[in-house]
Design an enzyme around this catalytic site. Structure first.
Site, PDB file in Angstrom:
ATOM      1  N   ARG A   1       2.875  -8.142  -3.075  1.00  0.00           N
ATOM      2  CA  ARG A   1       3.143  -6.729  -3.424  1.00  0.00           C
ATOM      3  C   ARG A   1       4.358  -6.212  -2.664  1.00  0.00           C
ATOM      4  O   ARG A   1       5.084  -5.358  -3.152  1.00  0.00           O
ATOM      5  CB  ARG A   1       1.923  -5.851  -3.077  1.00  0.00           C
ATOM      6  CG  ARG A   1       0.744  -5.990  -4.011  1.00  0.00           C
ATOM      7  CD  ARG A   1      -0.261  -4.895  -3.773  1.00  0.00           C
ATOM      8  NE  ARG A   1       0.425  -3.597  -3.767  1.00  0.00           N
ATOM      9  CZ  ARG A   1      -0.131  -2.480  -3.274  1.00  0.00           C
ATOM     10  NH1 ARG A   1      -1.339  -2.496  -2.744  1.00  0.00           N
ATOM     11  NH2 ARG A   1       0.539  -1.330  -3.304  1.00  0.00           N
TER      12      ARG A   1
ATOM     13  N   CYS B   1      -8.363   2.619  -0.373  1.00  0.00           N
ATOM     14  CA  CYS B   1      -7.681   1.316  -0.251  1.00  0.00           C
ATOM     15  C   CYS B   1      -8.486   0.536   0.794  1.00  0.00           C
ATOM     16  O   CYS B   1      -9.544   0.972   1.225  1.00  0.00           O
ATOM     17  CB  CYS B   1      -6.232   1.504   0.200  1.00  0.00           C
ATOM     18  SG  CYS B   1      -6.126   2.103   1.871  1.00  0.00           S
TER      19      CYS B   1
ATOM     20  N   ARG C   1      -7.729   7.565   0.938  1.00  0.00           N
ATOM     21  CA  ARG C   1      -6.359   8.061   1.175  1.00  0.00           C
ATOM     22  C   ARG C   1      -6.182   9.273   0.264  1.00  0.00           C
ATOM     23  O   ARG C   1      -5.817   9.158  -0.889  1.00  0.00           O
ATOM     24  CB  ARG C   1      -5.342   6.958   0.913  1.00  0.00           C
ATOM     25  CG  ARG C   1      -5.394   5.912   2.037  1.00  0.00           C
ATOM     26  CD  ARG C   1      -4.522   4.737   1.779  1.00  0.00           C
ATOM     27  NE  ARG C   1      -3.103   5.094   1.800  1.00  0.00           N
ATOM     28  CZ  ARG C   1      -2.161   4.200   1.450  1.00  0.00           C
ATOM     29  NH1 ARG C   1      -2.510   3.020   1.016  1.00  0.00           N
ATOM     30  NH2 ARG C   1      -0.897   4.532   1.490  1.00  0.00           N
TER      31      ARG C   1
ATOM     32  N   LYS D   1      10.741  -1.613  -0.596  1.00  0.00           N
ATOM     33  CA  LYS D   1       9.706  -1.234  -1.587  1.00  0.00           C
ATOM     34  C   LYS D   1       9.484   0.278  -1.549  1.00  0.00           C
ATOM     35  O   LYS D   1       9.443   0.933  -2.586  1.00  0.00           O
ATOM     36  CB  LYS D   1       8.412  -1.949  -1.236  1.00  0.00           C
ATOM     37  CG  LYS D   1       7.182  -1.434  -1.959  1.00  0.00           C
ATOM     38  CD  LYS D   1       5.935  -2.227  -1.654  1.00  0.00           C
ATOM     39  CE  LYS D   1       5.286  -1.833  -0.356  1.00  0.00           C
ATOM     40  NZ  LYS D   1       4.514  -0.591  -0.394  1.00  0.00           N
ATOM     41  N   ASN D   2       9.400   0.835  -0.351  1.00  0.00           N
ATOM     42  CA  ASN D   2       9.014   2.248  -0.229  1.00  0.00           C
ATOM     43  C   ASN D   2      10.171   3.204  -0.467  1.00  0.00           C
ATOM     44  O   ASN D   2       9.973   4.418  -0.489  1.00  0.00           O
ATOM     45  CB  ASN D   2       8.344   2.492   1.121  1.00  0.00           C
ATOM     46  CG  ASN D   2       7.021   1.734   1.217  1.00  0.00           C
ATOM     47  OD1 ASN D   2       6.534   1.193   0.221  1.00  0.00           O
ATOM     48  ND2 ASN D   2       6.453   1.671   2.398  1.00  0.00           N
TER      49      ASN D   2
ATOM     50  N   ASP E   1       3.054   0.832   9.479  1.00  0.00           N
ATOM     51  CA  ASP E   1       3.214  -0.367   8.650  1.00  0.00           C
ATOM     52  C   ASP E   1       3.637  -1.587   9.457  1.00  0.00           C
ATOM     53  O   ASP E   1       3.731  -2.680   8.912  1.00  0.00           O
ATOM     54  CB  ASP E   1       4.243  -0.125   7.536  1.00  0.00           C
ATOM     55  CG  ASP E   1       3.689   0.794   6.471  1.00  0.00           C
ATOM     56  OD1 ASP E   1       4.459   1.213   5.602  1.00  0.00           O
ATOM     57  OD2 ASP E   1       2.497   1.114   6.541  1.00  0.00           O
TER      58      ASP E   1
HETATM   59  C1  EPZ Z   1       3.467   5.773   2.535  1.00  0.00           C
HETATM   60  O1  EPZ Z   1       2.143   5.913   2.035  1.00  0.00           O
HETATM   61  C2  EPZ Z   1       3.773   4.283   2.465  1.00  0.00           C
HETATM   62  N1  EPZ Z   1       3.712   3.837   1.069  1.00  0.00           N
HETATM   63  C3  EPZ Z   1       2.748   3.507   3.295  1.00  0.00           C
HETATM   64  O2  EPZ Z   1       3.162   2.128   3.278  1.00  0.00           O
HETATM   65  C4  EPZ Z   1       2.800   4.011   4.735  1.00  0.00           C
HETATM   66  O3  EPZ Z   1       1.783   3.368   5.473  1.00  0.00           O
HETATM   67  C5  EPZ Z   1       2.584   5.538   4.770  1.00  0.00           C
HETATM   68  O4  EPZ Z   1       3.533   6.190   3.905  1.00  0.00           O
HETATM   69  C6  EPZ Z   1       2.741   6.113   6.161  1.00  0.00           C
HETATM   70  O5  EPZ Z   1       4.025   5.816   6.651  1.00  0.00           O
HETATM   71  C7  EPZ Z   1       4.775   4.062   0.282  1.00  0.00           C
HETATM   72  O6  EPZ Z   1       5.780   4.612   0.699  1.00  0.00           O
HETATM   73  C8  EPZ Z   1       4.664   3.574  -1.137  1.00  0.00           C
HETATM   74  P1  EPZ Z   1       1.225   9.374   3.733  1.00  0.00           P
HETATM   75  P2  EPZ Z   1       1.563   7.391   1.714  1.00  0.00           P
HETATM   76  O7  EPZ Z   1       0.987  10.318   2.611  1.00  0.00           O
HETATM   77  O8  EPZ Z   1       2.650   8.251   1.175  1.00  0.00           O
HETATM   78  C9  EPZ Z   1      -2.733  11.596   5.028  1.00  0.00           C
HETATM   79  C10 EPZ Z   1       2.962  -0.174   2.838  1.00  0.00           C
HETATM   80  O9  EPZ Z   1       2.337  -1.077   3.402  1.00  0.00           O
HETATM   81  N2  EPZ Z   1      -2.626  12.304   3.737  1.00  0.00           N
HETATM   82  O10 EPZ Z   1       2.484   9.508   4.531  1.00  0.00           O
HETATM   83  O11 EPZ Z   1       0.344   7.230   0.911  1.00  0.00           O
HETATM   84  C11 EPZ Z   1      -3.032  10.112   4.859  1.00  0.00           C
HETATM   85  O12 EPZ Z   1      -4.418   9.888   4.723  1.00  0.00           O
HETATM   86  C12 EPZ Z   1       2.315   1.174   2.619  1.00  0.00           C
HETATM   87  O13 EPZ Z   1       4.154  -0.293   2.412  1.00  0.00           O
HETATM   88  C13 EPZ Z   1      -3.531  13.312   3.440  1.00  0.00           C
HETATM   89  O14 EPZ Z   1      -4.438  13.616   4.222  1.00  0.00           O
HETATM   90  O15 EPZ Z   1       1.172   7.873   3.164  1.00  0.00           O
HETATM   91  C14 EPZ Z   1      -2.488   9.536   6.154  1.00  0.00           C
HETATM   92  O16 EPZ Z   1      -3.443   9.719   7.182  1.00  0.00           O
HETATM   93  C15 EPZ Z   1       0.877   1.201   3.138  1.00  0.00           C
HETATM   94  N3  EPZ Z   1      -3.410  13.981   2.254  1.00  0.00           N
HETATM   95  C16 EPZ Z   1      -1.273  10.429   6.445  1.00  0.00           C
HETATM   96  O17 EPZ Z   1      -1.451  11.610   5.671  1.00  0.00           O
HETATM   97  C17 EPZ Z   1      -2.407  13.699   1.365  1.00  0.00           C
HETATM   98  O18 EPZ Z   1      -2.337  14.364   0.305  1.00  0.00           O
HETATM   99  C18 EPZ Z   1       0.056   9.807   6.048  1.00  0.00           C
HETATM  100  O19 EPZ Z   1      -0.054   9.375   4.697  1.00  0.00           O
HETATM  101  C19 EPZ Z   1      -1.490  12.671   1.692  1.00  0.00           C
HETATM  102  C20 EPZ Z   1      -1.618  11.997   2.881  1.00  0.00           C
END
Ligand code: EPZ
Length: 417
Positions: free
Chosen positions: A396, A116, A121, A22-23, A304
């Site tokens: 999902r 979420c 987020r 998915k990702n 995850d």
């Molecule tokens: C991706 O989400 C994945 N989703 C998530 O999987 C996964 O948990 C996450 O990466 C971490 O590995 C997809 O790929 C569609 P991040 P993403 O930006 O991109 C902070 C699943 O179950 N952050 O890497 O949204 C954030 O709060 C899903 O498949 C900021 O502060 O995650 C977090 O603490 C759930 N500002 C950290 O970075 C930003 O602008 C990592 O988030 C962006 C992120």
């Protein structure tokens, strides 16, 4: 709304084919916006999120069709530049359209994703990236209003290796004028997969998979055909199912080379793991050993997989500690696991799981994709009947999960409430 009824305990045996990731799929779908032509993605899982992203593309004027895992996307004529709230709120990854719309058309209006199940987020790193590349960003009634004449390559330094921000910036930089250097980039395999697709479309990219990625922007990008890599989190979830049920499961079409941190923990719990290039056999032990887990950015243990391993450790022979470093409040599965009789204490982002002899079936509520898969794992080893409500969360991210689990010997049926 549908629920699953699961009767336990059961022991899983046999083999299961892992679906496309998915990702990895979601960024590739957004990347087609850059091309203005017909793109094809292979090995696409038919998930709720697949359909949602198809709807997002459709609202932009980009039709697509999914047949037997082959997704055809026609990005020739974009007629709108807005990703609406009612879609973005159901899937945060909808914001991946921001970078490509800005890069190709100089404008985008994308709803803020909101929070979420496990808290806010933010998307500040996405917006920082767009502004560093020259976009003007305004937040207007919950929408990101972005304009840019032509994005200009620049050096972007992320505060944390955000997967989503890395995706958005890579896509935007692909049509920017000049070179972009992205520092502190995410290193996930899904990022390397996106880079591979962009390279096949003519974009010069180096360093994907490391913390520094160089992208040479182009004036236009060719349509591409790309196969989606196997889902390492789905694979990890079925491996955890073999572990918790003391079963013997072989995962087909997976990538053990992208799962070292997960395999280490499976073996630390006592599982016997045998791998080839694209298969993994997991034999669960009679007794599960307690382990300590710290989640982190790739290649550390993936957040995850945190909920799924917590379910396994609920019946370990001792106490385990789980520290969640990526999303400190990603514990909505804890109160639900306690309903099975699990002994879990929470202190901030630290969970201590004291193993119990057995779990008992109970009605429980799914709250997000991975939390709900953890409830299925607990239900398969619990004595008696479990009803898991709101299984749309599971749909999902897990393709055909009830048939895959049933084929492995789980007693699982779907009911419509
Ligand atoms: C991706 O989400 C994945 N989703 C998530 O999987 C996964 O948990 C996450 O990466 C971490 O590995 C997809 O790929 C569609 P991040 P993403 O930006 O991109 C902070 C699943 O179950 N952050 O890497 O949204 C954030 O709060 C899903 O498949 C900021 O502060 O995650 C977090 O603490 C759930 N500002 C950290 O970075 C930003 O602008 C990592 O988030 C962006 C992120």
């Amino acid at each position: 709304m549908d629920s699953f009824i699961i009767r336990g305990p059961s022991r899983l045996e046999g083999s299961v084919r892992i679906s496309g990731a998915k990702n990895a799929m979601l960024p590739l779908m957004a990347a087609t916006i850059l091309t203005g032509g017909q793109c094809i993605l292979d090995n696409v899982p038919d998930l709720r999120d697949t359909r949602t992203m198809m709807k997002v593309l459709e609202t932009l004027g980009i039709p697509s069709s999914l047949e037997d895992g082959v997704l055809s996307i026609d990005a020739a004529s974009v007629t709108s530049f807005e990703a609406p709230y009612d879609l973005v709120r159901t899937m945060r990854a909808s914001i991946y359209v921001l970078g490509p719309l800005l890069a190709r058309f100089g404008k985008a209006r994308v709803s803020m994703p909101g929070g979420c199940a496990w808290g806010p987020r933010p998307i500040d790193q996405h917006l920082k990236g767009m502004m560093t590349l020259g976009a003007k960003i305004r937040i207007d009634h919950g929408y990101i209003d972005a304009q840019a004449d032509r994005l200009k390559g620049a050096e972007v330094i992320l505060t944390m290796p955000s997967v989503g921000a890395t995706v958005n910036i890579m896509l935007a930089a692909s049509l920017a004028d000049g070179e972009t250097v992205l520092e502190n980039a995410a290193r996930e395999p899904e990022i390397s997969a996106l880079a591979g697709a962009l390279r096949s479309a003519g974009v010069e990219i180096e360093g994907d998979g490391t913390s520094t990625i160089h992208i040479q922007g182009r004036d236009s990008i060719e349509p591409f055909r790309h196969a989606v890599i196997p889902d390492r989190i789905e694979a990890g979830t079925y491996a955890a199912a073999a572990l918790i049920t003391g079963g013997d499961v072989t995962l087909e079409n997976c990538r053990p080379d992208q799962m070292h941190s997960v395999i280490d923990k499976l073996e630390a719990c006592g599982a016997e793991v045998t791998v080839t290039d694209d298969t993994m056999r997991v034999v669960g032990p009679k007794k599960i050993a307690p382990v300590d887990i710290d989640t982190g950015y790739y290649p550390s243990f993936p957040t995850d997989m945190q909920a799924q391993m917590m379910a396994v450790l609920c019946i370990a022979d001792g106490a385990s500690t789980i520290v969640e470093h990526v999303y400190p409040d990603r514990f909505t599965h804890v109160p639900e696991l306690r309903r099975f009789g699990a002994k879990i204490t929470l202190d901030g982002h630290v969970a201590v799981v004291s193993g119990v002899k057995k779990l008992e079936g109970a009605p429980v509520m799914a709250t997000d994709i991975r939390a709900s898969s953890a409830l299925l794992l607990a239900a398969m080893v619990a004595e008696g009947e479990t009803k898991v409500l709101r299984i749309y969360h599971i749909e999902r991210g897990y393709e055909d999960i009830e048939n895959k689990l049933r084929a492995l010997g789980a007693d699982i049926t779907r009911v419509t409430d």
